[in-house]
Design a protein around this motif. Structure first.
Motif, PDB file in Angstrom:
ATOM      1  N   TYR A  55       0.836  -1.190   0.000  1.00 35.25           N
ATOM      2  CA  TYR A  55       0.000   0.000   0.000  1.00 35.25           C
ATOM      3  C   TYR A  55       0.882   1.256   0.000  1.00 35.25           C
ATOM      4  CZ  TYR A  55      -4.078  -2.886   1.070  1.00 35.25           C
ATOM      5  OH  TYR A  55      -5.083  -3.825   1.007  1.00 35.25           O
ATOM      6  N   PRO A  56       0.350   2.387  -0.454  1.00 37.64           N
ATOM      7  CA  PRO A  56       1.103   3.642  -0.354  1.00 37.64           C
ATOM      8  C   PRO A  56       1.568   3.861   1.083  1.00 37.64           C
ATOM      9  CG  PRO A  56      -0.868   3.970  -1.679  1.00 37.64           C
ATOM     10  CD  PRO A  56      -0.968   2.584  -1.086  1.00 37.64           C
ATOM     11  N   TRP A  57       2.680   4.575   1.248  1.00 35.16           N
ATOM     12  CA  TRP A  57       3.321   4.698   2.566  1.00 35.16           C
ATOM     13  C   TRP A  57       2.411   5.245   3.655  1.00 35.16           C
ATOM     14  CZ3 TRP A  57       3.654   9.423   4.947  1.00 35.16           C
ATOM     15  CH2 TRP A  57       3.465  10.560   4.147  1.00 35.16           C
ATOM     16  N   HIS A  58       1.401   6.039   3.268  1.00 39.43           N
ATOM     17  CA  HIS A  58       0.542   6.653   4.283  1.00 39.43           C
ATOM     18  C   HIS A  58      -0.658   5.781   4.657  1.00 39.43           C
ATOM     19  CE1 HIS A  58      -2.495   7.812   1.225  1.00 39.43           C
ATOM     20  NE2 HIS A  58      -1.437   7.926   0.444  1.00 39.43           N
ATOM     21  N   ILE A  59      -0.783   4.606   4.033  1.00 38.92           N
ATOM     22  CA  ILE A  59      -1.863   3.682   4.369  1.00 38.92           C
ATOM     23  C   ILE A  59      -1.320   2.603   5.303  1.00 38.92           C
ATOM     24  CG2 ILE A  59      -3.536   2.015   3.486  1.00 38.92           C
ATOM     25  CD1 ILE A  59      -4.177   4.892   2.722  1.00 38.92           C
ATOM     26  N   VAL A  81      -8.409   1.808  -2.402  1.00 39.72           N
ATOM     27  CA  VAL A  81      -6.966   1.917  -2.184  1.00 39.72           C
ATOM     28  C   VAL A  81      -6.283   0.708  -2.806  1.00 39.72           C
ATOM     29  CG1 VAL A  81      -5.116   2.042  -0.481  1.00 39.72           C
ATOM     30  CG2 VAL A  81      -7.274   3.207  -0.048  1.00 39.72           C
ATOM     31  N   SER A  82      -5.403   0.948  -3.727  1.00 35.74           N
ATOM     32  CA  SER A  82      -4.715  -0.143  -4.420  1.00 35.74           C
ATOM     33  C   SER A  82      -3.266  -0.255  -3.957  1.00 35.74           C
ATOM     34  CB  SER A  82      -4.734   0.087  -5.939  1.00 35.74           C
ATOM     35  OG  SER A  82      -6.051   0.152  -6.425  1.00 35.74           O
ATOM     36  N   LYS A  83      -2.778  -1.476  -3.972  1.00 39.89           N
ATOM     37  CA  LYS A  83      -1.368  -1.692  -3.696  1.00 39.89           C
ATOM     38  C   LYS A  83      -0.544  -1.274  -4.915  1.00 39.89           C
ATOM     39  CE  LYS A  83      -1.618  -5.341  -0.210  1.00 39.89           C
ATOM     40  NZ  LYS A  83      -1.157  -6.705   0.187  1.00 39.89           N
ATOM     41  N   ILE A  84       0.702  -0.873  -4.657  1.00 41.65           N
ATOM     42  CA  ILE A  84       1.600  -0.424  -5.720  1.00 41.65           C
ATOM     43  C   ILE A  84       2.668  -1.487  -5.941  1.00 41.65           C
ATOM     44  CG2 ILE A  84       3.173   1.397  -6.474  1.00 41.65           C
ATOM     45  CD1 ILE A  84       1.783   3.254  -4.486  1.00 41.65           C
ATOM     46  N   GLU A  85       2.876  -1.827  -7.206  1.00 38.17           N
ATOM     47  CA  GLU A  85       3.877  -2.850  -7.533  1.00 38.17           C
ATOM     48  C   GLU A  85       5.284  -2.375  -7.157  1.00 38.17           C
ATOM     49  OE1 GLU A  85       5.684  -5.288 -11.395  1.00 38.17           O
ATOM     50  OE2 GLU A  85       4.348  -3.572 -11.680  1.00 38.17           O
ATOM     51  N   HIS A  86       6.074  -3.277  -6.635  1.00 37.69           N
ATOM     52  CA  HIS A  86       7.477  -2.977  -6.350  1.00 37.69           C
ATOM     53  C   HIS A  86       8.270  -3.117  -7.651  1.00 37.69           C
ATOM     54  CE1 HIS A  86       7.184  -3.935  -1.753  1.00 37.69           C
ATOM     55  NE2 HIS A  86       6.299  -3.033  -2.169  1.00 37.69           N
ATOM     56  N   THR A  87       8.670  -1.988  -8.210  1.00 36.07           N
ATOM     57  CA  THR A  87       9.383  -1.984  -9.487  1.00 36.07           C
ATOM     58  C   THR A  87      10.860  -1.649  -9.315  1.00 36.07           C
ATOM     59  OG1 THR A  87       8.558   0.274  -9.762  1.00 36.07           O
ATOM     60  CG2 THR A  87       7.372  -1.485 -10.923  1.00 36.07           C
ATOM     61  N   ALA A  88      11.315  -1.601  -8.083  1.00 35.19           N
ATOM     62  CA  ALA A  88      12.738  -1.403  -7.792  1.00 35.19           C
ATOM     63  C   ALA A  88      13.108  -2.226  -6.567  1.00 35.19           C
ATOM     64  CB  ALA A  88      13.050   0.077  -7.549  1.00 35.19           C
ATOM     65  N   SER A  89      14.356  -2.649  -6.550  1.00 35.34           N
ATOM     66  CA  SER A  89      14.917  -3.323  -5.383  1.00 35.34           C
ATOM     67  C   SER A  89      16.318  -2.760  -5.197  1.00 35.34           C
ATOM     68  CB  SER A  89      14.961  -4.845  -5.593  1.00 35.34           C
ATOM     69  OG  SER A  89      15.490  -5.498  -4.452  1.00 35.34           O
ATOM     70  N   CYS A  90      16.357  -1.522  -4.710  1.00 37.02           N
ATOM     71  CA  CYS A  90      17.620  -0.801  -4.565  1.00 37.02           C
ATOM     72  C   CYS A  90      17.868  -0.485  -3.090  1.00 37.02           C
ATOM     73  CB  CYS A  90      17.584   0.511  -5.360  1.00 37.02           C
ATOM     74  SG  CYS A  90      17.425   0.289  -7.156  1.00 37.02           S
ATOM     75  N   ILE A  91      19.104  -0.628  -2.682  1.00 38.72           N
ATOM     76  CA  ILE A  91      19.495  -0.292  -1.317  1.00 38.72           C
ATOM     77  C   ILE A  91      20.152   1.084  -1.312  1.00 38.72           C
ATOM     78  CG2 ILE A  91      20.939  -0.891   0.657  1.00 38.72           C
ATOM     79  CD1 ILE A  91      18.612  -2.774   0.260  1.00 38.72           C
ATOM     80  N   SER A  92      19.635   1.975  -0.477  1.00 34.57           N
ATOM     81  CA  SER A  92      20.210   3.305  -0.295  1.00 34.57           C
ATOM     82  C   SER A  92      20.858   3.379   1.082  1.00 34.57           C
ATOM     83  CB  SER A  92      19.135   4.383  -0.415  1.00 34.57           C
ATOM     84  OG  SER A  92      19.646   5.654  -0.033  1.00 34.57           O
ATOM     85  N   THR A  93      22.009   4.005   1.156  1.00 35.31           N
ATOM     86  CA  THR A  93      22.670   4.199   2.452  1.00 35.31           C
ATOM     87  C   THR A  93      22.421   5.597   3.006  1.00 35.31           C
ATOM     88  OG1 THR A  93      24.746   4.943   1.412  1.00 35.31           O
ATOM     89  CG2 THR A  93      24.503   2.571   1.825  1.00 35.31           C
ATOM     90  N   LEU A 114      14.011   7.939 -15.339  1.00 34.44           N
ATOM     91  CA  LEU A 114      13.712   7.012 -14.253  1.00 34.44           C
ATOM     92  C   LEU A 114      13.700   7.768 -12.934  1.00 34.44           C
ATOM     93  CD1 LEU A 114      16.212   4.184 -15.285  1.00 34.44           C
ATOM     94  CD2 LEU A 114      13.787   4.346 -15.900  1.00 34.44           C
ATOM     95  N   VAL A 115      12.680   7.541 -12.108  1.00 31.40           N
ATOM     96  CA  VAL A 115      12.585   8.159 -10.792  1.00 31.40           C
ATOM     97  C   VAL A 115      12.431   7.046  -9.769  1.00 31.40           C
ATOM     98  CG1 VAL A 115      11.305   9.716  -9.292  1.00 31.40           C
ATOM     99  CG2 VAL A 115      11.538  10.245 -11.728  1.00 31.40           C
ATOM    100  N   ILE A 116      13.400   6.937  -8.857  1.00 29.13           N
ATOM    101  CA  ILE A 116      13.442   5.849  -7.882  1.00 29.13           C
ATOM    102  C   ILE A 116      13.196   6.409  -6.490  1.00 29.13           C
ATOM    103  CG2 ILE A 116      14.883   4.010  -6.918  1.00 29.13           C
ATOM    104  CD1 ILE A 116      16.448   4.249  -9.668  1.00 29.13           C
ATOM    105  N   THR A 117      12.227   5.831  -5.790  1.00 33.47           N
ATOM    106  CA  THR A 117      11.853   6.297  -4.452  1.00 33.47           C
ATOM    107  C   THR A 117      11.576   5.099  -3.550  1.00 33.47           C
ATOM    108  OG1 THR A 117       9.516   6.418  -5.094  1.00 33.47           O
ATOM    109  CG2 THR A 117      10.827   8.436  -5.326  1.00 33.47           C
ATOM    110  N   GLY A 118      11.326   5.395  -2.276  1.00 35.11           N
ATOM    111  CA  GLY A 118      10.966   4.336  -1.332  1.00 35.11           C
ATOM    112  C   GLY A 118      11.542   4.611   0.045  1.00 35.11           C
ATOM    113  N   GLY A 119      10.853   4.090   1.062  1.00 36.75           N
ATOM    114  CA  GLY A 119      11.305   4.276   2.436  1.00 36.75           C
ATOM    115  C   GLY A 119      10.537   5.321   3.206  1.00 36.75           C
ATOM    116  N   MET A 120       9.516   5.933   2.568  1.00 36.19           N
ATOM    117  CA  MET A 120       8.712   6.936   3.263  1.00 36.19           C
ATOM    118  C   MET A 120       7.949   6.285   4.420  1.00 36.19           C
ATOM    119  SD  MET A 120       8.878  10.020   1.939  1.00 36.19           S
ATOM    120  CE  MET A 120       7.276  10.816   2.042  1.00 36.19           C
ATOM    121  N   PRO A 121       7.674   7.035   5.495  1.00 33.31           N
ATOM    122  CA  PRO A 121       8.009   8.439   5.702  1.00 33.31           C
ATOM    123  C   PRO A 121       9.364   8.672   6.367  1.00 33.31           C
ATOM    124  CG  PRO A 121       6.640   7.711   7.494  1.00 33.31           C
ATOM    125  CD  PRO A 121       6.815   6.516   6.585  1.00 33.31           C
TER     126      PRO A 121
END
Length: 216
Positions: A55-59, A81-93, A114-121
């Motif tokens: 789900y989106p980070w705020h759900i 409310v729909s789940k979002i597919e995981h289209t990246a598997s990147c580790i950020s430090t 390409l716009v890569i995000t994740g880890g919110m909030p």
């Protein structure tokens, strides 16, 4: 499922992030490196065949199964409310090691953005990778901090980058299977004193390429 304690912590973090969101840093990232993507037809990963979503980070999903919208407040409807597919598997430090699970790809002329995000909030950052018609790559990183210090200057500088892709063309409606690594410095200047810290984002992506007209 998250525990009630985790749910409370999550809601608290959301509120903390929203306060800082008004102070989002401007894009001040320098990439002076000339690097081209490499076509690698043998590129492979289990992630390319995985099917994960969230789900989106705020759900927030509670132990009893009901959903809560931590921004609007109150329950969220599973039908809307729909789940979002995981289209990246990147580790950020950056700001502490964490997973970036989402990548959006938009065709731009003969290239793709390409716009890569994740880890919110808890982790509010974004990596942008632009590939032109010659497969030259340009990277940009930006982040949001919950609080800023008056007079503080924040910049980023790309120090190393590489991109490998399985397929050569950027056609809307097709998947872009790739692997990337981007290293950068975060440069903080306050009262003439400069502090540099080094970070990295690395991993696999598999976004569905969108045309500009269908971008959300």
């Amino acid at each position: 499922m998250r525990t009630r304690f985790a749910a409370a912590c999550f809601t608290c973090c959301v509120g903390f992030w929203m306060v800082g969101n008004a102070q989002t840093t401007e894009d001040r990232c320098v990439d002076a490196l000339s690097v081209s993507a490499v076509i690698d037809a043998s590129l492979d990963s289990d992630f390319f065949r995985s099917k994960q979503s969230s789900y989106p980070w705020h759900i927030l999903e509670h132990d009893d199964g009901h959903l809560e919208d931590t921004i609007a407040g109150g329950p969220a409807n599973r039908k809307t409310v729909s789940k979002i597919e995981h289209t990246a598997s990147c580790i950020s430090t950056h700001q502490g090691e964490h997973l970036m699970s989402f990548c959006e790809a938009t065709q731009r002329g003969q290239g793709v953005d390409l716009v890569i995000t994740g880890g919110m909030p808890a982790y509010a950052s974004m990596l942008t990778v632009k590939l032109d018609e010659k497969k030259q790559i340009t990277c940009s990183f930006e982040a949001t901090y919950p609080m800023t210090i008056p007079g503080e200057k924040l910049q980023w500088r790309i120090t190393k980058k590489a991109f490998r892709m399985k397929n050569e063309e950027f056609k809307p409606g097709t998947r872009l299977f790739g692997w990337l690594t981007v290293e950068f410095e975060e440069i903080t200047t306050l009262k003439g004193k400069e502090t540099r810290r080094s970070y990295k984002v690395e991993g696999y992506i598999k976004p569905l390429i969108q045309s500009t007209s269908t971008q959300r």
